[in-house]
Design an enzyme around this catalytic site. Structure first.
Site, short mmCIF file in Angstrom:
data_model
loop_
_atom_site.label_atom_id
_atom_site.label_comp_id
_atom_site.label_asym_id
_atom_site.label_seq_id
_atom_site.Cartn_x
_atom_site.Cartn_y
_atom_site.Cartn_z
N GLU A 200 36.15 15.09 15.69
CA GLU A 200 37.62 15.11 15.81
C GLU A 200 38.07 16.48 15.32
O GLU A 200 38.51 17.31 16.10
CB GLU A 200 38.24 13.98 14.99
CG GLU A 200 39.77 13.97 15.05
CD GLU A 200 40.41 12.98 14.07
OE1 GLU A 200 39.72 12.52 13.13
OE2 GLU A 200 41.61 12.68 14.23
N ASP A 278 44.32 4.53 17.68
CA ASP A 278 44.03 5.09 16.35
C ASP A 278 44.93 4.47 15.27
O ASP A 278 44.58 3.45 14.70
CB ASP A 278 44.15 6.63 16.39
CG ASP A 278 43.26 7.32 15.35
OD1 ASP A 278 42.56 6.63 14.60
OD2 ASP A 278 43.27 8.56 15.30
#
Ligand SMILES: [Zn+2]
Length: 340
Positions: A200, A278
């Site tokens: 990420e 998320d």
């Protein structure tokens, strides 16, 4: 205002990257604070909603951990999960594999049993109440020590009938997957599935390490894999699912704008991508909102969206109920996109 495309008649989908603590909307935060006599340093819901407009990962994490103070009892976790499941169901989510962060609760004196049993009160009856099948994934905080992760797995042992797998989240850089080799080996020995956030903010090498050292079956995010052609080739060859979270990437500035998101190129390369939310309360949208956003910003065709939905079920930990997976896939195949 035009209704969001995916909201008209939502495409059936599975959500594989969802932190339950990240579904805490300001309204529920205030309701739980009042119920538990916790005072929040915000005048009202509007002031709190304003705080949700953070600019970077650290200010997000600060708020995320601060608000957890309102989660104290089984009923709080049950209410949190039910609120998420209702919203997710309305956006076409038929199956949800839900992360939780026990260390953040244990550190505040909230027991593992309170968290797991509370969540289970909602998850255990979710198919009847929301039409959503569920799995629960325990995440280790990677900025905590490896010893703390091992203690956390130990504390979870009485609840393993409720837990499908383990994951790894929170601040990535400086906390490579190898740090958690031992706890992942222990989780594998217990028969738990393994996933991890990697690539990420962290480099592609973390993705490789998560696969080789931790033995993960899916990579959460994995966005930066595109920087390493050999890794992309491997992920395609091994059909490793990536759980992408486009709106999160924009809010945390992993990409500049949604139009810059590499999702179309990743699909083109043959990567097994999925689209997820998320921390939807914080990042401006649930699963369907993410589908809408990528369709609009990236011009994905209906067949690409269908591919994303199929991938989400194929990548799900539904191996104990293949009949259900087949039914979900048939629903995806039968879905007719509304005229745009
Ligand atoms: Zn995440």
């Amino acid at each position: 205002m035009k209704a969001p495309y995916d909201a008209l008649m939502p495409l059936p989908k599975a959500e594989l990257h969802l932190h339950i603590e990240g579904t805490l909307e300001p309204e529920l935060a205030f309701a739980l604070a009042a119920r538990n006599g916790v005072s929040l340093p915000y005048a009202d819901e509007d002031a709190l909603r304003e705080a949700y407009r953070f600019e970077d990962l650290q200010s997000f994490l600060n708020l995320y951990y601060e608000l957890m103070a309102v989660l104290r009892t089984e009923r709080d976790f049950e209410d949190l999960a039910n609120a998420y499941l209702a919203r997710a169901a309305a956006q076409g989510v038929r199956h949800a594999e839900i992360f939780f962060d026990p260390q953040a609760h244990l550190a505040r004196g909230v027991e593992m049993g309170t968290v797991v049993e509370g969540l289970w009160r909602a998850l255990g009856s979710s198919r009847e109440n929301h039409g959503v099948s569920t799995r629960l994934i325990l995440c280790f905080l990677r900025d905590e020590s490896a010893a703390s992760a091992l203690e956390t797995l130990d504390a979870a042992k009485p609840y393993l009938d409720r837990i499908t797998g383990v994951g790894l989240d929170s601040a990535e850089v400086g906390h490579p997957p190898v740090k958690f080799r031992e706890v992942y080996e222990a989780a594998a020995a217990l028969g738990l599935h393994r996933v991890a956030h990697a690539g990420e903010e962290g480099p592609p090498a973390y993705v490789v390490e998560a696969l080789d050292v931790l033995g993960v079956e899916r990579i959460d995010h994995g966005l930066r894999s595109v920087e390493d052609p050999a890794l992309v080739e491997r992920l395609v060859r091994e059909r490793v699912p990536l759980t992408l979270c486009p709106l999160s990437n924009v809010r945390l500035r992993t990409v500049d704008t949604l139009a810059d998101h590499p999702l179309p190129a990743m699909l083109e390369a043959g990567l097994m991508c999925t689209v997820n939310s998320d921390d939807p309360a914080y990042f401006g949208g649930y699963a369907g909102d993410n589908f809408d956003a990528v369709r609009e910003a990236l011009g994905l065709t209906g067949e690409r969206l269908r591919e994303l939905a199929r991938n989400s079920f194929l990548a799900s930990f539904l191996e104990d109920d293949e009949e259900l997976r087949a039914r979900y896939l048939a629903e995806v195949d039968a879905y007719e996109f509304p005229a745009a």
